[in-house]
Enzyme design. Structure first.
Site, PDB file in Angstrom:
ATOM      1  N   PRO A 165       0.833  -1.207   0.000  1.00  0.00           N
ATOM      2  CA  PRO A 165       0.000   0.000   0.000  1.00  0.00           C
ATOM      3  C   PRO A 165       0.866   1.255   0.000  1.00  0.00           C
ATOM      4  O   PRO A 165       1.767   1.394   0.814  1.00  0.00           O
ATOM      5  CB  PRO A 165      -0.769  -0.092   1.324  1.00  0.00           C
ATOM      6  CG  PRO A 165      -0.582  -1.485   1.811  1.00  0.00           C
ATOM      7  CD  PRO A 165       0.676  -2.008   1.194  1.00  0.00           C
ATOM      8  N   GLU A 166       0.617   2.139  -0.959  1.00  0.00           N
ATOM      9  CA  GLU A 166       1.337   3.407  -1.025  1.00  0.00           C
ATOM     10  C   GLU A 166       0.417   4.514  -0.509  1.00  0.00           C
ATOM     11  O   GLU A 166      -0.725   4.255  -0.159  1.00  0.00           O
ATOM     12  CB  GLU A 166       1.761   3.686  -2.480  1.00  0.00           C
ATOM     13  CG  GLU A 166       2.780   2.703  -3.029  1.00  0.00           C
ATOM     14  CD  GLU A 166       4.162   2.889  -2.400  1.00  0.00           C
ATOM     15  OE1 GLU A 166       4.385   3.914  -1.736  1.00  0.00           O
ATOM     16  OE2 GLU A 166       5.007   1.999  -2.561  1.00  0.00           O
TER      17      GLU A 166
END
Ligand SMILES: [Zn+2]
Length: 269
Positions: free
Chosen positions: A2-3
């Site tokens: 997840p960014e």
């Protein structure tokens, strides 16, 4: 992984279900995440959620007497259950809400974190973080000023949380391509004009990803399945040997700061 856009999308997904709602208690089935789940979280009882915020890739749940700080690590995800559902193997933490909803945390690789801090100032994981990329503090002037006399390569510098938070490998590669800047150039070679273009490009790319993520918000209410991380349109990332979509030249790849780096020598200077 997840960014920043996925974390912001998670925040927007869970916020309406949590703010004003009361956490009755937390059910921690496996406390061995990247760091042990804080004891304070395991002892929560009847705490109202005041706000759901984000700093870098940390989600911050503000309660009356402190903050729950959540990091999704490599593979963590959050979703809202409308009713009790039997947990599966990787469902490590639930927050049981007074209205019957459940915030469920799933993390197969267990690199995420659930920490407690009485105040944000005392929170060690949040100390020394650079500005948020979408805030007014981050702009071309800031980047240009900070870049003077720095001899390191531009791309790892952009990914340094002390410079700006939340610019991961994919976004650094893509932003440098769009701004026509070779990733291996020394930081001090940035011109003022390039610094402005680069800052604007980073904002644009992150905003677009967050907008795309908005279309996945409904998934936070699914009782099965997980919020999908959204596919982004990419120019160079992961495209070694493919033709550049702008000029047709082959995309090259090198390691910079141990991270895969992709660029087009024709389009970037
Ligand atoms: Zn090209």
């Amino acid at each position: 992984m997840p960014e920043l856009p996925e974390v912001e999308t998670s925040r927007r997904g869970i916020e309406p279900h949590l703010v004003g709602n009361v956490i009755q208690y937390a059910e921690v089935r496996n406390s061995r995440l990247r760091w042990p789940v804080s004891g304070k979280i395991m002892q929560l009882s009847d705490c109202r959620v005041i706000s759901v915020q984000r700093r870098a890739k940390y989600l911050l749940l503000e309660l009356a007497d402190g903050w729950i700080i959540i990091h999704l690590g490599m593979s963590g995800s959050l979703r809202i259950l409308l009713e009790e559902l039997p947990p599966e193997k990787h469902d490590h933490v639930d927050l049981i809400m007074a209205d019957g909803k459940i915030l469920r945390y799933t993390d197969p690789r267990r690199f995420g974190a659930w920490l407690w801090s009485d105040t944000l100032d005392e929170c060690s994981v949040l100390a020394h973080l650079g500005p948020e990329p979408l805030s007014d503090l981050f702009d071309g002037k800031y980047l240009y000023t900070l870049s003077r006399n720095k001899k390191t390569a531009i791309k790892p510098w952009l990914m340094d949380n002390k410079v700006v938070v939340g610019v991961g490998n994919i976004y650094a590669n893509e932003a440098l391509f769009v701004a026509h800047i070779l990733p291996e150039r020394p930081v001090h070679s940035l011109t003022e004009q390039e610094a402005h273009l680069l800052a604007d490009t980073i904002k644009q790319i992150l905003r677009r990803s967050i907008e795309q993520g908005g279309t996945t918000l409904k998934d936070f209410l699914q009782s099965d399945g997980k919020p999908g991380y959204f596919a982004q349109e990419l120019f160079v990332y992961g495209k070694k040997g493919e033709c550049c979509s702008i000029c047709g030249e082959k995309i090259e790849s090198v390691k910079l700061g141990q991270r895969s780096t992709f660029f087009c020598r024709q389009c970037q200077h």
